[in-house]
Design a protein around this motif. Structure first.
Motif, PDB file in Angstrom:
ATOM      1  N   LEU A 209       0.836  -1.205   0.000  1.00 12.61           N
ATOM      2  CA  LEU A 209       0.000   0.000   0.000  1.00 12.61           C
ATOM      3  C   LEU A 209       0.870   1.255   0.000  1.00 12.61           C
ATOM      4  O   LEU A 209       0.610   2.222  -0.733  1.00 12.61           O
ATOM      5  CB  LEU A 209      -0.932   0.000   1.216  1.00 12.61           C
ATOM      6  CG  LEU A 209      -2.105  -0.991   1.186  1.00 12.61           C
ATOM      7  CD1 LEU A 209      -2.856  -0.963   2.517  1.00 12.61           C
ATOM      8  CD2 LEU A 209      -3.059  -0.664   0.035  1.00 12.61           C
ATOM      9  N   SER A 210       1.920   1.242   0.823  1.00 14.98           N
ATOM     10  CA  SER A 210       2.823   2.394   0.892  1.00 14.98           C
ATOM     11  C   SER A 210       3.564   2.576  -0.424  1.00 14.98           C
ATOM     12  O   SER A 210       3.709   3.702  -0.923  1.00 14.98           O
ATOM     13  CB  SER A 210       3.819   2.193   2.038  1.00 14.98           C
ATOM     14  OG  SER A 210       4.778   3.230   2.071  1.00 14.98           O
ATOM     15  N   ASN A 211       4.044   1.473  -1.011  1.00 13.38           N
ATOM     16  CA  ASN A 211       4.793   1.544  -2.259  1.00 13.38           C
ATOM     17  C   ASN A 211       3.932   2.074  -3.402  1.00 13.38           C
ATOM     18  O   ASN A 211       4.415   2.829  -4.262  1.00 13.38           O
ATOM     19  CB  ASN A 211       5.349   0.166  -2.595  1.00 13.38           C
ATOM     20  CG  ASN A 211       6.234   0.169  -3.821  1.00 13.38           C
ATOM     21  OD1 ASN A 211       5.761   0.049  -4.937  1.00 13.38           O
ATOM     22  ND2 ASN A 211       7.538   0.319  -3.598  1.00 13.38           N
ATOM     23  N   LEU A 212       2.663   1.681  -3.422  1.00 16.98           N
ATOM     24  CA  LEU A 212       1.751   2.115  -4.485  1.00 16.98           C
ATOM     25  C   LEU A 212       1.092   3.453  -4.170  1.00 16.98           C
ATOM     26  O   LEU A 212       0.325   3.979  -4.992  1.00 16.98           O
ATOM     27  CB  LEU A 212       0.670   1.051  -4.714  1.00 16.98           C
ATOM     28  CG  LEU A 212       1.145  -0.322  -5.207  1.00 16.98           C
ATOM     29  CD1 LEU A 212      -0.039  -1.276  -5.321  1.00 16.98           C
ATOM     30  CD2 LEU A 212       1.874  -0.212  -6.539  1.00 16.98           C
ATOM     31  N   LEU A 301      -0.791  -7.858  -4.652  1.00 23.23           N
ATOM     32  CA  LEU A 301       0.375  -8.446  -5.312  1.00 23.23           C
ATOM     33  C   LEU A 301       0.287  -8.289  -6.827  1.00 23.23           C
ATOM     34  O   LEU A 301       1.292  -7.977  -7.493  1.00 23.23           O
ATOM     35  CB  LEU A 301       0.494  -9.934  -4.949  1.00 23.23           C
ATOM     36  CG  LEU A 301       0.895 -10.252  -3.505  1.00 23.23           C
ATOM     37  CD1 LEU A 301       0.741 -11.750  -3.239  1.00 23.23           C
ATOM     38  CD2 LEU A 301       2.325  -9.821  -3.211  1.00 23.23           C
ATOM     39  N   TYR A 302      -0.895  -8.480  -7.388  1.00 24.62           N
ATOM     40  CA  TYR A 302      -1.062  -8.305  -8.825  1.00 24.62           C
ATOM     41  C   TYR A 302      -0.896  -6.844  -9.221  1.00 24.62           C
ATOM     42  O   TYR A 302      -0.276  -6.526 -10.244  1.00 24.62           O
ATOM     43  CB  TYR A 302      -2.419  -8.849  -9.269  1.00 24.62           C
ATOM     44  CG  TYR A 302      -2.421 -10.345  -9.454  1.00 24.62           C
ATOM     45  CD1 TYR A 302      -2.003 -10.922 -10.650  1.00 24.62           C
ATOM     46  CD2 TYR A 302      -2.822 -11.191  -8.428  1.00 24.62           C
ATOM     47  CE1 TYR A 302      -1.982 -12.298 -10.819  1.00 24.62           C
ATOM     48  CE2 TYR A 302      -2.804 -12.571  -8.584  1.00 24.62           C
ATOM     49  CZ  TYR A 302      -2.385 -13.120  -9.780  1.00 24.62           C
ATOM     50  OH  TYR A 302      -2.351 -14.477  -9.944  1.00 24.62           O
ATOM     51  N   LEU A 303      -1.450  -5.927  -8.419  1.00 26.42           N
ATOM     52  CA  LEU A 303      -1.281  -4.497  -8.708  1.00 26.42           C
ATOM     53  C   LEU A 303       0.195  -4.108  -8.661  1.00 26.42           C
ATOM     54  O   LEU A 303       0.695  -3.394  -9.533  1.00 26.42           O
ATOM     55  CB  LEU A 303      -2.063  -3.657  -7.696  1.00 26.42           C
ATOM     56  CG  LEU A 303      -3.596  -3.700  -7.757  1.00 26.42           C
ATOM     57  CD1 LEU A 303      -4.185  -2.766  -6.710  1.00 26.42           C
ATOM     58  CD2 LEU A 303      -4.099  -3.329  -9.147  1.00 26.42           C
ATOM     59  N   PHE A 304       0.900  -4.578  -7.628  1.00 31.29           N
ATOM     60  CA  PHE A 304       2.319  -4.267  -7.486  1.00 31.29           C
ATOM     61  C   PHE A 304       3.113  -4.808  -8.667  1.00 31.29           C
ATOM     62  O   PHE A 304       3.993  -4.130  -9.218  1.00 31.29           O
ATOM     63  CB  PHE A 304       2.853  -4.861  -6.184  1.00 31.29           C
ATOM     64  CG  PHE A 304       4.314  -4.594  -5.941  1.00 31.29           C
ATOM     65  CD1 PHE A 304       4.722  -3.458  -5.257  1.00 31.29           C
ATOM     66  CD2 PHE A 304       5.292  -5.472  -6.398  1.00 31.29           C
ATOM     67  CE1 PHE A 304       6.072  -3.203  -5.034  1.00 31.29           C
ATOM     68  CE2 PHE A 304       6.637  -5.230  -6.186  1.00 31.29           C
ATOM     69  CZ  PHE A 304       7.031  -4.095  -5.504  1.00 31.29           C
ATOM     70  N   ALA A 305       2.807  -6.046  -9.063  1.00 32.83           N
ATOM     71  CA  ALA A 305       3.525  -6.658 -10.180  1.00 32.83           C
ATOM     72  C   ALA A 305       3.316  -5.866 -11.461  1.00 32.83           C
ATOM     73  O   ALA A 305       4.267  -5.616 -12.222  1.00 32.83           O
ATOM     74  CB  ALA A 305       3.072  -8.106 -10.362  1.00 32.83           C
ATOM     75  N   GLY A 354      14.000 -10.114  -5.721  1.00 32.61           N
ATOM     76  CA  GLY A 354      14.490  -8.747  -5.776  1.00 32.61           C
ATOM     77  C   GLY A 354      13.455  -7.665  -6.003  1.00 32.61           C
ATOM     78  O   GLY A 354      13.808  -6.481  -6.034  1.00 32.61           O
ATOM     79  N   TYR A 355      12.189  -8.024  -6.165  1.00 33.86           N
ATOM     80  CA  TYR A 355      11.161  -7.000  -6.376  1.00 33.86           C
ATOM     81  C   TYR A 355      10.770  -6.326  -5.058  1.00 33.86           C
ATOM     82  O   TYR A 355      10.376  -5.165  -5.041  1.00 33.86           O
ATOM     83  CB  TYR A 355       9.931  -7.618  -7.045  1.00 33.86           C
ATOM     84  CG  TYR A 355      10.210  -8.125  -8.435  1.00 33.86           C
ATOM     85  CD1 TYR A 355      10.217  -7.248  -9.519  1.00 33.86           C
ATOM     86  CD2 TYR A 355      10.500  -9.461  -8.667  1.00 33.86           C
ATOM     87  CE1 TYR A 355      10.485  -7.707 -10.809  1.00 33.86           C
ATOM     88  CE2 TYR A 355      10.774  -9.925  -9.945  1.00 33.86           C
ATOM     89  CZ  TYR A 355      10.770  -9.046 -11.008  1.00 33.86           C
ATOM     90  OH  TYR A 355      11.047  -9.493 -12.272  1.00 33.86           O
ATOM     91  N   PHE A 356      10.854  -7.068  -3.973  1.00 26.88           N
ATOM     92  CA  PHE A 356      10.642  -6.523  -2.636  1.00 26.88           C
ATOM     93  C   PHE A 356      12.006  -6.326  -1.967  1.00 26.88           C
ATOM     94  O   PHE A 356      12.957  -7.053  -2.270  1.00 26.88           O
ATOM     95  CB  PHE A 356       9.809  -7.474  -1.775  1.00 26.88           C
ATOM     96  CG  PHE A 356       8.351  -7.557  -2.157  1.00 26.88           C
ATOM     97  CD1 PHE A 356       7.771  -6.619  -2.995  1.00 26.88           C
ATOM     98  CD2 PHE A 356       7.551  -8.578  -1.657  1.00 26.88           C
ATOM     99  CE1 PHE A 356       6.419  -6.699  -3.349  1.00 26.88           C
ATOM    100  CE2 PHE A 356       6.213  -8.665  -2.001  1.00 26.88           C
ATOM    101  CZ  PHE A 356       5.650  -7.722  -2.852  1.00 26.88           C
TER     102      PHE A 356
END
Length: 527
Positions: A209-212, A301-305, A354-356
């Motif tokens: 949530l913070s990242n997006l 997770l899908y949104l982040f990806a 490496g994505y997180f």
């Protein structure tokens, strides 16, 4: 220090913590400590710890992965469809608390299958226990395989560690901290592991949530706009039609919790019926919230990806002249091909490739291990308990001393650990990612006879006096269920889903009704 080494150090430290807990909880432990914790477990500890047992690695990895499934109507669900089954679970826990728990406490059972022996005969007792041992061994090792495979692919393969060694070490860990204390130890360790699992869930949601740069409400709206939150499947013919998913979930809970020695040995380890009911209902309410959070995480997770370059693609293949289209979700490589990370692979891939950031990878690994151990330790203890109490009649055996019984129980515990290892290696040889969903279907075949047998015993007063009749009926019912499922699938548009367990249980009940002794209706006084 290499990130993989850091993660392995955390796994090692986690395991040392479990051993320390085991040391203190297993001192002066006897067989009753191992089987039912001397009936001194605190209800709130059992309730919280059972969350981890119920969720397991399947929920931690697979449930979030189902959210992005683009086509509804088949396993593994799609969007938030899985929540319909969770609602069914919730209803089932009320039935377990109202009907089965009072029965088990009134009869003061160590193994719940003792009821079948007292209600019917020794053959019913044995076949009930055998169905449980087969069901739990297959189910637990399938869940173990899923998690061990994730650790192997994303963490240990690059270090040159073979899969068999990873599996052996994990099982050895479980064996070491459950060897003495059994249920007495598991009640405490499951509480710790549930805490870490929920911590991992909350931290991962907060990070994404913070990242997006989204609030929870904004994230939900975004998911809804992409149709990731669809809840109710109205296609009557599909496996995930909402009504049969709810009913199937309810009967799965009755069978796989209320008629399952692993789940019930923790409940009957509580000091009295009132507190055991508190445990069951608190646990049921908490699962509603936790499963919804896992589905929400899946959408995130899908949104982040997608924010980090993931795309949907389609692979067209032709098999025997029939064209099929497979949806693929993942990241493009240098050649422009999409590496599929949909479903079970999504959460591990983002966390460990490496994505997180590293601290999220550590949180993920701790959560994953916390999801692994509760499904393994309880199963291993339960099948050992059931074999000793039900098949060897250890509690009634006056020919052996307590020391001899304990030594025998430890030997059986070790044997089942070896069996678990063999089953995991079989799943690895099959190497089918849909195997977890296949296990859901297999459970319908193995738990269905237990459902029908217990239902007949509780709802009727008839006896079955023919010695091996119950064994024949309970073995025949799954065969008929399989044939019915095959005929329906081959000849109609309808697809049997989680209601398979209801059909199997009903066929068992009907078979017992047909062979009942009409002139002997008195039920044993222990009821």
């Amino acid at each position: 220090m290499n990130p993989a080494t850091v993660l392995l150090l955390f796994v090692f430290a986690y395991f040392i913590g479990l051993l320390v807990i085991s040391y203190f909880t297993s001192r002066n432990a006897d067989n009753q400590s191992f089987f039912i914790g001397n009936k001194k477990s605190k209800w709130w500890l059992v309730a919280f710890g059972m969350i981890g047992t119920s969720l397991s690695g399947v929920t931690f990895i697979s449930v979030p992965g189902t959210v992005g499934k683009m086509t509804a109507g088949d396993y593994p669900f799609g969007g938030f469809e899985y929540y319909m089954m969770v609602i069914g679970f919730f209803l089932g826990y009320f039935i377990v608390a109202a009907v089965l728990l009072p029965l088990y406490y009134r009869m003061n059972l160590t193994s719940i299958y003792t009821y079948l022996g007292r209600r019917f005969n020794v053959e019913a007792h044995k076949i009930g226990s055998l169905f449980f041992i087969i069901s739990r061994s297959i189910g637990a090792t399938a869940r173990l395989y899923l998690v061990v495979n994730v650790l192997q692919i994303f963490l240990l393969a690059d270090l040159g560690v073979p899969f068999w060694l990873t599996s052996a070490i994990i099982l050895l860990m479980v064996l070491l901290y459950t060897f003495e204390g059994g249920v007495k130890t598991i009640v405490i360790t499951d509480t710790l592991q549930t805490s870490f699992m929920i911590l991992s869930l909350v931290v991962c949601i907060g990070f994404i949530l913070s990242n997006l740069n989204l609030s929870a409400g904004e994230a939900y709206s975004t998911l809804a706009a992409k149709d990731y939150t669809h809840l109710i499947n109205l296609d009557v013919n599909s496996k995930t039609f909402f009504l049969k998913t709810v009913l199937g979930g309810m009967f799965i809970t009755i069978a796989m919790t209320g008629l399952d020695q692993e789940m019930m040995q923790k409940n009957i380890s509580v000091d009295n019926l009132k507190n055991s009911k508190k445990n069951m209902l608190t646990f049921a309410a908490t699962l509603l919230v936790v499963n919804l959070a896992f589905l929400f995480l899946g959408g995130l997770l899908y949104l982040f990806a997608m924010e980090n370059g993931a795309v949907y693609s389609q692979i067209v293949s032709v098999v025997n002249g029939t064209e099929s289209i497979t949806n693929v979700f993942g990241f493009k490589d240098a050649a422009g091909n999409v590496t599929n990370v949909m479903g079970d692979d999504l959460f591990p891939a983002l966390s460990l490739q490496g994505y997180f950031p590293l601290f999220i990878a550590v949180i993920f690994i701790i959560g994953l291990i916390s999801a692994l151990f509760p499904s393994a330790d309880g199963a291993l203890t339960a099948v050992t308990s059931s074999y000793c109490v039900d098949l060897l009649n250890m509690n009634e055996d006056q020919t052996k001393t307590e020391k001899q019984k304990k030594r025998l129980r430890m030997k059986i515990h070790l044997i089942f650990t070896t069996i678990f290892f063999i089953l995991i290696m079989i799943f690895k040889a099959i190497n089918d990612k849909s195997i977890v969903y296949l296990i859901m279907e297999v459970a319908g075949y193995t738990y269905g006879p237990l459902l029908g047998l217990f239902a007949f015993g509780i709802l009727t007063k008839f006896q079955i006096t023919r010695k091996y009749a119950i064994i024949v009926i309970t073995l025949l019912a799954p065969v008929l269920t399989y044939l019915l499922n095959y005929l329906v699938t081959e000849n109609t548009a309808y697809r049997i889903g989680v209601e398979l367990i209801i059909i199997n249980g009903l066929l068992t009940f009907i078979g017992l009704w047909l062979i009942r002794n009409k002139h002997h209706k008195q039920v044993v006084s222990t009821l």
